[in-house]
Write an enzyme that holds these catalytic residues in place. Structure first.
Site, mmCIF file in Angstrom:
data_model
loop_
_atom_site.group_PDB
_atom_site.id
_atom_site.type_symbol
_atom_site.label_atom_id
_atom_site.label_comp_id
_atom_site.label_asym_id
_atom_site.label_seq_id
_atom_site.Cartn_x
_atom_site.Cartn_y
_atom_site.Cartn_z
ATOM 1 N N VAL A 502 0.817 -1.212 0.000
ATOM 2 C CA VAL A 502 0.000 0.000 0.000
ATOM 3 C C VAL A 502 0.855 1.267 0.000
ATOM 4 O O VAL A 502 2.040 1.236 0.293
ATOM 5 C CB VAL A 502 -0.982 0.008 1.192
ATOM 6 C CG1 VAL A 502 -1.918 -1.175 1.121
ATOM 7 C CG2 VAL A 502 -0.223 -0.010 2.516
ATOM 8 N N GLU A 503 0.213 2.387 -0.333
ATOM 9 C CA GLU A 503 0.867 3.695 -0.461
ATOM 10 C C GLU A 503 2.032 3.648 -1.439
ATOM 11 O O GLU A 503 3.059 4.295 -1.266
ATOM 12 C CB GLU A 503 1.332 4.221 0.905
ATOM 13 C CG GLU A 503 0.185 4.655 1.791
ATOM 14 C CD GLU A 503 0.647 5.337 3.068
ATOM 15 O OE1 GLU A 503 1.831 5.701 3.154
ATOM 16 O OE2 GLU A 503 -0.184 5.516 3.972
ATOM 17 N N GLY A 504 1.888 2.856 -2.497
ATOM 18 C CA GLY A 504 2.933 2.710 -3.502
ATOM 19 C C GLY A 504 3.718 1.439 -3.269
ATOM 20 O O GLY A 504 4.364 1.289 -2.236
#
Length: 823
Positions: A502-504
């Site tokens: 998540v978040e990249g």
């Protein structure tokens, strides 16, 4: 012989001038003075004298006189750059320019000013923040039964949801005048870390509304009307927010986002002709999506009828949409690796919204990608680093205790060297991770949006969380893989890939953000060169480009000379502002910083725009910068803590690890560098004496591991901020209370072992052993009770859950049924 001396003096002078990064005018003066002195002292032949001054005037004069240099060198060079520089999309440019650069720029520059780092005030929580952590956060953790949450309910219980809302957990970043808690980034991080040490599901639920979500975006970009309406409702938990960015066809490639909005007139709340947007979208992986009441949405906005202006493609735009709006479909769930946080897809079919639902109103049309990147620059600094540290501290405290409690071959397993090696890594990694967490959160509190540093801690801390948890699972053995209420590591192990993703996704964060963005934003000249190349004002562009490109040349020469000198001397003469254990490490980091800056510059010079496509090389550069940053954080943490002597093994282990990894990665870059001549040249300059930095030694690992095996101030500092229970029916409480009892009984249990050696029939019957020891006067009644209590505590701590077969089968059937309903 005189000629040799003059050549050596000339080389030494040029070397010193290059190392000092002096302006071009001083270069000219020094070179001219050198020729004058050579002429005065040696009276060379006329032809040599003419050649020397001829070269000086032909080469140096155009370089020294700015108008000539700009006309005959800089302007043609800029035109050449315009032809070879790769085109950059709007989304790439916005991502590149988002956020700020901070301490990582010092490391990238090759000559870090350590005074700047140590001048930062140590991280502190306010009295109100500490009260919240000691009060509501502690209470929330006590309410959490992770087995019930993940296995039975697949959700937080209603009373926990209500507690989170009532106590403002969703409003930690919202200012007090809107009803929020208005916490610092340091406090936000501390809250998430403590909750994460108890339940990943609860931590994710708390952290998402306070990171990339409607509140963050509204605070920075929303209209006053939007803030006044939504922020109080979000702070009270009256609204549950989510943010929908990822589409099936567009994750990291936001420019390919298929979700569309078209500016048009439509009917809204009984009004027939309202200027707004008709939306169609399909999103997935949206945390809190299934329970959200307000949806933040990213989409590409088009204006084919030119109702807002001349542009037809207005770019990525963000809007806030209540989830009960007609056409919004929400509520189904994904099943993320048996972790029960709410996550799912959502859709919109012909959803009409008014223009004032755009975050920031009309003025923010098309600015959505920049808004997201700037918000992520801050958000990445807090949430996942805090979650990673929570997992690391849990492993240190609980698995360390387990390794002392659990015995094999009459010894605590933590005393075996194989286990000790893993425990040393757990302690060293966790110390390093926590240092980076607090340092980066400090940057956010100082007003930075550290885009590169936040990517470093997101990537490195989640990756090191993976290593810590894997080591903990190896130590836990069978007790780690059998899920149940007693298992404190199993769910954390399952959550690791979620944090990585998540978040990249980490693969792209490493290759594209840390170095791809860092090489431009952290470098003192590259961004100026790029801006000058793109500037349409010719006169201004040439002037800026001239200053940048020749500054860049001096910078590269300086790093080359410094890298060789520091490699030759081991950086022992580098001035550093701290003595004691940290001092020598500062010198070593300065050396590697210079080497990194030089090799990076040569790579950009020789590979140009192709470097961003060579993700193996750029990813390795990202690793070097990351380890320099992590080591800096460790040194700052040690100084902030007052240089505790007990923490020196942790300091040395973490710094030696970072230095070794950074140096090793530079060597790998050189071995795989496309231009073999430059690789050979750089290797000779940077490593004139070979490699120097090695993995942490066994003695150091032993000292770190020993901290986890018994109560101490160092162990308490290392695990500070996690949730610790002392309840005997709690997974953590069992090992925490058993540790002291087992340590107290160890001398007495050795007496029992000797008794069993003499009377083998007593083997395996602990009650009979104690009875025999009492009868023979080996133990008195008080000692016998200590042994009995320790034995019972050990058995409780190492017990593994088991279930009736029918219960396991019923659960399996329910899960299959639920999965079928989602299809």
């Amino acid at each position: 012989m005189n000629a040799v001396i003059w050549i050596l003096l000339a080389v030494l002078t040029i070397w010193i001038v290059a190392a000092l990064r002096v302006p071009g005018l001083i270069w000219s003066v020094v070179l001219a003075a050198g020729i004058v002195l050579w002429d005065a002292w040696t009276q060379p032949p006329l032809n040599l004298w003419l050649i020397a001054w001829g070269i000086f005037f032909i080469v140096v004069t155009p370089l020294a006189i700015a108008p000539l240099r700009r006309k005959f060198i800089s302007a043609p060079l800029r035109r050449r750059f315009q032809k070879i520089m790769p085109t950059m999309s709007d989304t790439e440019r916005e991502a590149l320019e988002a956020g700020t650069v901070w301490w990582e720029a010092e490391l990238f520059g090759g000559n870090p000013r350590w005074e700047k780092l140590f001048a930062l005030p140590a991280p502190r929580l306010s009295a109100a923040e500490q009260r919240f952590i000691d009060g509501p956060v502690e209470e929330l953790c006590a309410l959490l039964d992770d087995w019930n949450i993940t296995h039975e309910r697949r959700d937080l219980p209603p009373e926990v949801w209500q507690f989170i809302k009532d106590h403002g957990f969703f409003g930690m970043i919202i200012p007090q005048h809107y009803g929020g808690l208005e916490f610092s980034a340091q406090a936000h991080s501390a809250v998430v870390m403590k909750v994460a040490s108890r339940s990943i599901t609860a931590a994710v639920t708390v952290m998402v509304p306070n990171s990339l979500g409607p509140a963050e975006l509204l605070l920075h970009y929303g209209t006053e009307k939007q803030k006044d309406y939504y922020l109080p409702r979000l702070a009270r938990g009256q609204e549950v927010p989510c943010f929908a960015l990822t589409s099936p066809e567009a994750g990291s490639d936001a420019g390919a986002m298929p979700d569309r909005g078209v500016v048009c007139y439509g009917e809204f709340e009984g009004k027939k002709k309202v200027l707004g947007i008709r939306l169609n979208w399909e999103k997935r992986y949206i945390t809190l999506g299934p329970v959200a009441t307000v949806l933040g949405l990213a989409f590409r906005l088009f204006d084919p009828e030119h109702l807002l202006g001349q542009e037809a493609d207005l770019g990525i735009t963000l809007a806030l949409i209540p989830t009960d709006t007609a056409g919004v479909k929400i509520g189904t769930r994904h099943h993320p690796l048996d972790i029960a946080f709410q996550n799912g897809p959502n859709w919109g079919e012909d959803v009409f919204i008014p223009l004032d639902w755009i975050i920031g109103g009309r003025e923010r049309v098309g600015q959505g990608w920049r808004m997201l990147m700037e918000s992520l620059a801050a958000g990445r600094s807090i949430s996942l680093p805090a979650l990673s540290c929570g997992a690391g501290k849990l492993a240190c405290r609980a698995t360390g205790a387990y390794a002392r409690i659990r015995k094999q071959f009459k010894l605590p397993i933590g005393k075996f060297e194989a286990v000790e090696e893993a425990l040393g890594r757990i302690a060293g990694y966790t110390y390093m991770m926590d240092a980076a967490r607090t340092l980066t959160a400090r940057a956010v509190d100082l007003g930075e949006k550290p885009s590169v540093a936040s990517a470093i801690v997101k990537y490195q801390l989640t990756e090191h969380m993976r290593r810590v948890v894997n080591d903990a699972m190896d130590i836990q053995g069978g007790s780690g893989i059998c899920l149940g209420p007693r298992n404190f590591m199993g769910r954390v192990y399952q959550a690791v890939p979620i944090s990585i993703t998540v978040e990249g996704a980490n693969l792209l964060t490493r290759a594209l953000i840390i170095y791809g963005q860092g090489a431009v934003r952290c470098h003192p000249y590259v961004l100026k060169e790029m801006q000058a190349v793109a500037d349409t004002d010719e006169a201004r562009a040439v002037r800026v480009f001239d200053e940048a490109i020749f500054g860049h040349v001096r910078y590269t020469l300086s790093n080359a000379t410094r890298a060789f000198w520091l490699g030759l001397t081991g950086a022992r003469w580098v001035r550093q502002p701290r003595s004691g254990p940290a001092g020598r490490y500062l010198q070593k980091l300065s050396r590697l910083s210079t080497a990194f800056a030089f090799i990076s510059d040569v790579a950009m010079l020789t590979l140009g725009g192709a470097l961003k496509r060579k993700e193996k090389i750029s990813g390795r550069f990202a690793d070097v910068l990351s380890f320099l940053y992590l080591a800096s954080a460790v040194l700052k943490r040690f100084e902030d803590d007052g240089r505790p002597a007990a923490d020196i093994p942790l300091l040395r282990w973490a710094c030696d690890y970072c230095l070794h990894e950074a140096e090793k990665t530079l060597v790998i870059i050189l071995k795989n560098f496309p231009n073999k001549f430059f690789a050979w040249l750089m290797g000779g300059l940077v490593f004139p004496g070979g490699r120097h930095y090695h993995v942490p030694g066994d003695a150091m690992g032993h000292a770190c591991a020993s901290m986890l095996l018994e109560p101490s101030s160092a162990r308490d500092r290392l695990t500070q901020g996690m949730y610790i229970s002392n309840l005997p029916n709690d997974a953590i409480g069992r090992v925490e209370t058993a540790l002291a009892k087992v340590i107290a009984a160890e001398p007495l249990e050795r007496l029992l072992s000797k008794l069993v050696e003499q009377q083998p029939l007593l083997l395996g019957d602990h009650a009979a052993q104690v009875h025999a020891a009492l009868a023979q006067g080996i133990l008195n009644a008080e000692q016998a009770e200590i042994v009995r209590i320790a034995y019972a505590a050990r058995r409780a701590a190492i017990a593994v859950d088991d279930f009736p077969v029918e219960k396991v089968l019923k659960k399996s059937v329910r899960r299959k049924s639920a999965a079928k309903n989602l299809i």
